[in-house]
Design a protein around this motif. Structure first.
Motif, mmCIF file in Angstrom:
data_model
loop_
_atom_site.group_PDB
_atom_site.id
_atom_site.type_symbol
_atom_site.label_atom_id
_atom_site.label_comp_id
_atom_site.label_asym_id
_atom_site.label_seq_id
_atom_site.Cartn_x
_atom_site.Cartn_y
_atom_site.Cartn_z
ATOM 1 N N ALA A 1 0.831 -1.204 0.000
ATOM 2 C CA ALA A 1 0.000 0.000 0.000
ATOM 3 C C ALA A 1 0.866 1.254 0.000
ATOM 4 N N ILE A 2 1.975 1.186 0.700
ATOM 5 C CA ILE A 2 2.900 2.325 0.729
ATOM 6 C C ILE A 2 3.492 2.560 -0.656
ATOM 7 N N ILE A 12 2.071 1.922 -3.508
ATOM 8 C CA ILE A 12 1.028 2.562 -4.326
ATOM 9 C C ILE A 12 0.915 4.046 -3.990
ATOM 10 N N GLU A 13 0.983 4.379 -2.718
ATOM 11 C CA GLU A 13 0.950 5.786 -2.305
ATOM 12 C C GLU A 13 2.119 6.563 -2.906
ATOM 13 N N GLU A 14 3.293 5.958 -2.914
ATOM 14 C CA GLU A 14 4.477 6.626 -3.458
ATOM 15 C C GLU A 14 4.361 6.843 -4.965
ATOM 16 N N ASP A 56 1.552 7.124 -6.565
ATOM 17 C CA ASP A 56 0.528 8.154 -6.710
ATOM 18 C C ASP A 56 1.117 9.543 -6.494
ATOM 19 N N GLU A 57 1.957 9.666 -5.499
ATOM 20 C CA GLU A 57 2.600 10.963 -5.232
ATOM 21 C C GLU A 57 3.516 11.364 -6.383
ATOM 22 N N THR A 58 4.219 10.399 -6.933
ATOM 23 C CA THR A 58 5.089 10.674 -8.075
ATOM 24 C C THR A 58 4.270 11.186 -9.254
ATOM 25 N N THR A 101 1.322 1.240 -11.063
ATOM 26 C CA THR A 101 0.161 1.247 -10.179
ATOM 27 C C THR A 101 -0.724 0.035 -10.450
#
Length: 56
Positions: free
Chosen positions: A2-3, A5-7, A9-11, A40
């Motif tokens: 999950a982390i 995916i968050e990273e 998304d932030e990119t 993703t």
């Protein structure tokens, strides 16, 4: 995962800002954007597969 995916998304968020500010050529950003979306999809698919195996 999950982390991760968050990273990603932030990119993608920062790539969008870079495109709006015209800090990079659109063709280069499009390649990175496509790769980020592919990553993703891979990570989301992996999480779904792991969850389905845990629920068996």
């Amino acid at each position: 995962m999950a982390i991760v995916i968050e990273e990603v998304d932030e990119t993608l968020f920062w790539l969008e800002i870079m495109q709006e500010k015209k800090w990079m050529d659109d063709s280069e950003l499009n390649v990175l954007w496509k790769e980020g979306n592919e990553l993703t999809a891979i990570f989301v698919s992996t999480i779904k597969k792991i969850k389905s195996r845990l629920n068996e």
